[in-house]
Write a protein that holds these residues in place. Sequence first.
Motif, PDB file in Angstrom:
ATOM      1  N   VAL A 346       0.835  -1.208   0.000  1.00 49.75           N
ATOM      2  CA  VAL A 346       0.000   0.000   0.000  1.00 49.75           C
ATOM      3  C   VAL A 346       0.869   1.257   0.000  1.00 49.75           C
ATOM      4  CG1 VAL A 346      -1.998  -1.023   1.184  1.00 49.75           C
ATOM      5  CG2 VAL A 346      -0.161   0.048   2.534  1.00 49.75           C
ATOM      6  N   LYS A 347       0.249   2.313  -0.490  1.00 50.28           N
ATOM      7  CA  LYS A 347       0.845   3.661  -0.365  1.00 50.28           C
ATOM      8  C   LYS A 347      -0.250   4.551   0.195  1.00 50.28           C
ATOM      9  CE  LYS A 347       3.486   3.390  -4.687  1.00 50.28           C
ATOM     10  NZ  LYS A 347       3.648   4.141  -5.923  1.00 50.28           N
ATOM     11  N   TYR A 348      -0.014   5.080   1.367  1.00 49.11           N
ATOM     12  CA  TYR A 348      -1.009   5.935   2.026  1.00 49.11           C
ATOM     13  C   TYR A 348      -0.459   7.352   2.183  1.00 49.11           C
ATOM     14  CZ  TYR A 348      -3.426   1.707   3.825  1.00 49.11           C
ATOM     15  OH  TYR A 348      -4.099   0.532   3.979  1.00 49.11           O
ATOM     16  N   PHE A 349      -1.367   8.307   2.194  1.00 54.19           N
ATOM     17  CA  PHE A 349      -0.925   9.670   2.569  1.00 54.19           C
ATOM     18  C   PHE A 349      -2.055  10.378   3.297  1.00 54.19           C
ATOM     19  CE2 PHE A 349      -3.160  13.006   0.232  1.00 54.19           C
ATOM     20  CZ  PHE A 349      -3.887  12.275  -0.707  1.00 54.19           C
ATOM     21  N   SER A 350      -1.689  11.439   4.000  1.00 55.08           N
ATOM     22  CA  SER A 350      -2.710  12.321   4.582  1.00 55.08           C
ATOM     23  C   SER A 350      -2.127  13.715   4.700  1.00 55.08           C
ATOM     24  CB  SER A 350      -3.155  11.811   5.946  1.00 55.08           C
ATOM     25  OG  SER A 350      -2.118  11.984   6.890  1.00 55.08           O
ATOM     26  N   ILE A 351      -3.012  14.697   4.683  1.00 53.94           N
ATOM     27  CA  ILE A 351      -2.590  16.093   4.919  1.00 53.94           C
ATOM     28  C   ILE A 351      -3.647  16.693   5.832  1.00 53.94           C
ATOM     29  CG2 ILE A 351      -1.961  18.299   3.888  1.00 53.94           C
ATOM     30  CD1 ILE A 351      -1.733  16.798   1.174  1.00 53.94           C
ATOM     31  N   ASP A 352      -3.301  16.875   7.078  1.00 58.56           N
ATOM     32  CA  ASP A 352      -4.297  17.449   7.992  1.00 58.56           C
ATOM     33  C   ASP A 352      -3.636  18.034   9.236  1.00 58.56           C
ATOM     34  OD1 ASP A 352      -6.768  18.248   8.891  1.00 58.56           O
ATOM     35  OD2 ASP A 352      -7.711  16.285   8.669  1.00 58.56           O
ATOM     36  N   GLU A 372       1.786  13.534   5.506  1.00 51.65           N
ATOM     37  CA  GLU A 372       2.293  12.240   5.958  1.00 51.65           C
ATOM     38  C   GLU A 372       2.251  11.255   4.798  1.00 51.65           C
ATOM     39  OE1 GLU A 372       2.603  11.648   9.529  1.00 51.65           O
ATOM     40  OE2 GLU A 372       2.855   9.475   9.545  1.00 51.65           O
ATOM     41  N   GLY A 373       3.313  10.512   4.625  1.00 52.40           N
ATOM     42  CA  GLY A 373       3.322   9.502   3.571  1.00 52.40           C
ATOM     43  C   GLY A 373       3.826   8.172   4.123  1.00 52.40           C
ATOM     44  N   VAL A 374       3.226   7.080   3.694  1.00 53.59           N
ATOM     45  CA  VAL A 374       3.594   5.752   4.185  1.00 53.59           C
ATOM     46  C   VAL A 374       3.587   4.774   3.002  1.00 53.59           C
ATOM     47  CG1 VAL A 374       2.905   3.855   5.712  1.00 53.59           C
ATOM     48  CG2 VAL A 374       2.438   6.209   6.393  1.00 53.59           C
ATOM     49  N   ILE A 375       4.645   3.988   2.876  1.00 51.93           N
ATOM     50  CA  ILE A 375       4.655   2.937   1.849  1.00 51.93           C
ATOM     51  C   ILE A 375       5.005   1.606   2.519  1.00 51.93           C
ATOM     52  CG2 ILE A 375       5.630   2.147  -0.352  1.00 51.93           C
ATOM     53  CD1 ILE A 375       6.526   4.990  -0.891  1.00 51.93           C
ATOM     54  N   ALA A 376       4.170   0.605   2.300  1.00 50.18           N
ATOM     55  CA  ALA A 376       4.438  -0.704   2.894  1.00 50.18           C
ATOM     56  C   ALA A 376       4.566  -1.743   1.792  1.00 50.18           C
ATOM     57  CB  ALA A 376       3.293  -1.086   3.844  1.00 50.18           C
ATOM     58  N   ASP A 377       5.682  -2.466   1.837  1.00 48.53           N
ATOM     59  CA  ASP A 377       5.869  -3.562   0.880  1.00 48.53           C
ATOM     60  C   ASP A 377       6.964  -4.477   1.401  1.00 48.53           C
ATOM     61  OD1 ASP A 377       5.572  -5.164  -1.319  1.00 48.53           O
ATOM     62  OD2 ASP A 377       6.221  -3.662  -2.784  1.00 48.53           O
ATOM     63  N   LYS A 378       7.048  -5.659   0.818  1.00 47.66           N
ATOM     64  CA  LYS A 378       8.113  -6.572   1.231  1.00 47.66           C
ATOM     65  C   LYS A 378       9.435  -6.052   0.709  1.00 47.66           C
ATOM     66  CE  LYS A 378       5.505 -10.667   2.030  1.00 47.66           C
ATOM     67  NZ  LYS A 378       4.784 -11.775   1.446  1.00 47.66           N
ATOM     68  N   GLY A 379      10.462  -6.135   1.563  1.00 45.70           N
ATOM     69  CA  GLY A 379      11.825  -5.871   1.112  1.00 45.70           C
ATOM     70  C   GLY A 379      12.164  -4.431   0.742  1.00 45.70           C
ATOM     71  N   LEU A 380      11.418  -3.461   1.228  1.00 45.98           N
ATOM     72  CA  LEU A 380      11.812  -2.063   0.956  1.00 45.98           C
ATOM     73  C   LEU A 380      13.102  -1.759   1.727  1.00 45.98           C
ATOM     74  CD1 LEU A 380       8.388  -0.192   1.256  1.00 45.98           C
ATOM     75  CD2 LEU A 380       9.703  -0.596  -0.827  1.00 45.98           C
ATOM     76  N   THR A 381      13.919  -0.857   1.164  1.00 47.02           N
ATOM     77  CA  THR A 381      15.192  -0.514   1.821  1.00 47.02           C
ATOM     78  C   THR A 381      15.287   0.995   2.030  1.00 47.02           C
ATOM     79  OG1 THR A 381      16.345  -0.126  -0.245  1.00 47.02           O
ATOM     80  CG2 THR A 381      16.342  -2.415   0.579  1.00 47.02           C
ATOM     81  N   SER A 433      11.862  11.547   8.367  1.00 48.46           N
ATOM     82  CA  SER A 433      11.473  10.294   7.720  1.00 48.46           C
ATOM     83  C   SER A 433      12.145   9.105   8.388  1.00 48.46           C
ATOM     84  CB  SER A 433      11.892  10.334   6.253  1.00 48.46           C
ATOM     85  OG  SER A 433      13.305  10.330   6.185  1.00 48.46           O
ATOM     86  N   GLY A 434      11.811   7.931   7.938  1.00 47.27           N
ATOM     87  CA  GLY A 434      12.487   6.756   8.463  1.00 47.27           C
ATOM     88  C   GLY A 434      11.781   5.468   8.068  1.00 47.27           C
ATOM     89  N   MET A 435      12.331   4.333   8.592  1.00 45.26           N
ATOM     90  CA  MET A 435      11.711   3.031   8.376  1.00 45.26           C
ATOM     91  C   MET A 435      11.122   2.601   9.709  1.00 45.26           C
ATOM     92  SD  MET A 435      14.512   1.240   5.937  1.00 45.26           S
ATOM     93  CE  MET A 435      13.301   0.087   5.319  1.00 45.26           C
ATOM     94  N   PHE A 436       9.835   2.307   9.716  1.00 48.41           N
ATOM     95  CA  PHE A 436       9.184   1.947  10.975  1.00 48.41           C
ATOM     96  C   PHE A 436       9.867   0.730  11.588  1.00 48.41           C
ATOM     97  CE2 PHE A 436       5.100   4.194   9.544  1.00 48.41           C
ATOM     98  CZ  PHE A 436       5.331   5.279  10.396  1.00 48.41           C
ATOM     99  N   ARG A 437      10.010   0.754  12.922  1.00 52.01           N
ATOM    100  CA  ARG A 437      10.737  -0.301  13.657  1.00 52.01           C
ATOM    101  C   ARG A 437       9.927  -1.597  13.696  1.00 52.01           C
ATOM    102  NH1 ARG A 437      14.727   2.244  17.449  1.00 52.01           N
ATOM    103  NH2 ARG A 437      15.075   0.108  18.122  1.00 52.01           N
ATOM    104  N   PRO A 438      10.633  -2.734  13.764  1.00 51.59           N
ATOM    105  CA  PRO A 438       9.927  -4.010  13.953  1.00 51.59           C
ATOM    106  C   PRO A 438       9.100  -3.996  15.241  1.00 51.59           C
ATOM    107  CG  PRO A 438      12.309  -4.370  13.659  1.00 51.59           C
ATOM    108  CD  PRO A 438      12.094  -2.897  13.636  1.00 51.59           C
ATOM    109  N   ILE A 450       7.920  -7.538   5.822  1.00 49.88           N
ATOM    110  CA  ILE A 450       7.307  -6.311   5.312  1.00 49.88           C
ATOM    111  C   ILE A 450       8.000  -5.093   5.922  1.00 49.88           C
ATOM    112  CG2 ILE A 450       5.187  -4.919   5.263  1.00 49.88           C
ATOM    113  CD1 ILE A 450       3.730  -7.719   5.308  1.00 49.88           C
ATOM    114  N   ARG A 451       8.447  -4.233   5.049  1.00 52.17           N
ATOM    115  CA  ARG A 451       9.099  -2.987   5.500  1.00 52.17           C
ATOM    116  C   ARG A 451       8.166  -1.818   5.217  1.00 52.17           C
ATOM    117  NH1 ARG A 451      11.678  -6.184   7.186  1.00 52.17           N
ATOM    118  NH2 ARG A 451      13.840  -6.833   6.888  1.00 52.17           N
ATOM    119  N   VAL A 452       8.180  -0.849   6.126  1.00 50.81           N
ATOM    120  CA  VAL A 452       7.335   0.341   5.924  1.00 50.81           C
ATOM    121  C   VAL A 452       8.211   1.577   6.001  1.00 50.81           C
ATOM    122  CG1 VAL A 452       5.321   1.622   6.693  1.00 50.81           C
ATOM    123  CG2 VAL A 452       5.368  -0.869   6.953  1.00 50.81           C
TER     124      VAL A 452
END
Length: 496
Positions: A346-352, A372-381, A433-438, A450-452
Amino acid sequence: TTTEELQTLVLTTLDSKGSIENTKEFKASDGKEVDQLVLLGALKSLVDKEMVEYDTIEDEIWVLTDEGNEIVDKGSHEANVFEAIPAGDEGLSIPELQKLLGNAAKIGQGKAFKNKWITKKGDNLIRAVNSIIDQTRIDLDIICSTGKHSDPNVIADLKRRRLCDKHKIISYSVTKGPKFSLTIEKQARDITFEMLQSGEWKKANFKKYNFDALGIPPSGGHLHPLMKIREELRQIFFEMGFEEMPTNRFVESSFWNFDALFQPQQHPARDAHDTFFIKDPAVGTQFPTDYLERVKKVHSVGGYGSTGYGYDWKIEEAQKLLLRTHTTAVSSFMLYNLAQKEFKPVKYFSIDRVFRNETVDATHLAEFHQVEGVIADKGLTLGDLIGFMETFYEKMGIKNLRFKPAYNPYTEPSMEIFSYHEGLGKWVEIGNSGMFRPEMLEPMGLDPEIRVIAWGLGLERPAMIKYGLENIRELLGHKVNLTMIENNPICAFDLI
Ligand code: PHE
């Protein structure tokens, strides 16, 4: 003179003389000159009724400038220089002449020399002729009283010296129209209920419809500059395949705003200094029970390869309601929901809006907007995050990014994003920004593969730069100038 008086005047003059050659000669009943612009209004409404017809007459006249008028009053500078110098061999010194005439002395001297009216004797100026004729003054006088001069060279010279200027004057020639009459019949503007009932509409004289009239500009519906920028950003997100997250919950629980994000309960940001807590109701109690237990565990004893924080996690702290301090609260809620279904990237965003209990100053408000932007997929780096940031900001017209290691409780690694601001001549922070922690993702039930990647930025800063505002209070809050809101241009990022 009122429009009605002027109309009567036009009609009676036409009646007695047949036509009006030039309204310039037209005098109102009180003997005063008629303002041609007011007359035009009067003529137009007679034309609408086909009572008269008119043609425009354009004429040019020459008018004196302030300096030209002064010369008509007091003589030209060169004549004044001549007059200031006494007759005889003695003459006058230049400093004395300056004292007498001020600035005019310098301009006048040159001309007087050229006319051979004066000459030099030793250090003094003396008269070279017995008497002079001040032709400049005579010429200006002619122009002043007639608006013209027979010698075009004289006019050109006087214009160059900025003593006179060309003016356009407009007047009209008027003749009778097909419906000429001495009385102006009142015209109906609209069909009314009464007219229909009485049948009066059949013989009513309707005012002609003016298809060229401009509409009244609508007084409502102006977009605030922030909303314009928001719209521009939304289009960028949509173009890149993002879905918009629902951000209609300003009040959140500490659980989604902090705990779900692996933010420890003793974290200084949770302190009343930064967060607006809600008094009534003060707590929320509806949480997914299993998930809450897993969050409690990862904070207190760890798991998923982490040692956790090792403190006594309390549900009371997680239940506290607050005004969300960041839209990452929405991201955590959305990612939890994503984990409950079969996974798809998924790719999510919001502006509020978000809220922080900060001291208000020229660049800080207690509420502002986050993108705010979020991308979730397997193996993102991390490379995906950096590459994505570059594409995203480039669409906003921002190139040359720099990334600096940073810290967020919920991302590892974390990076602040900087861009070089040409106007300010320095690097400015434009995002986090960053990669969400396990420790955040795995308790939700997301597969460890899955990396976000995620990022956030403020909306106000680009808006202030874009619209040239220095104080955030000019953009948001009760001091905002509504005229600025109405008149500000549309937002286009490539112009930043
Ligand atoms: N929530 C962070 C902020 O308020 C921004 C952010 C979002 C950082 C997502 C990393 C990931 O500054």
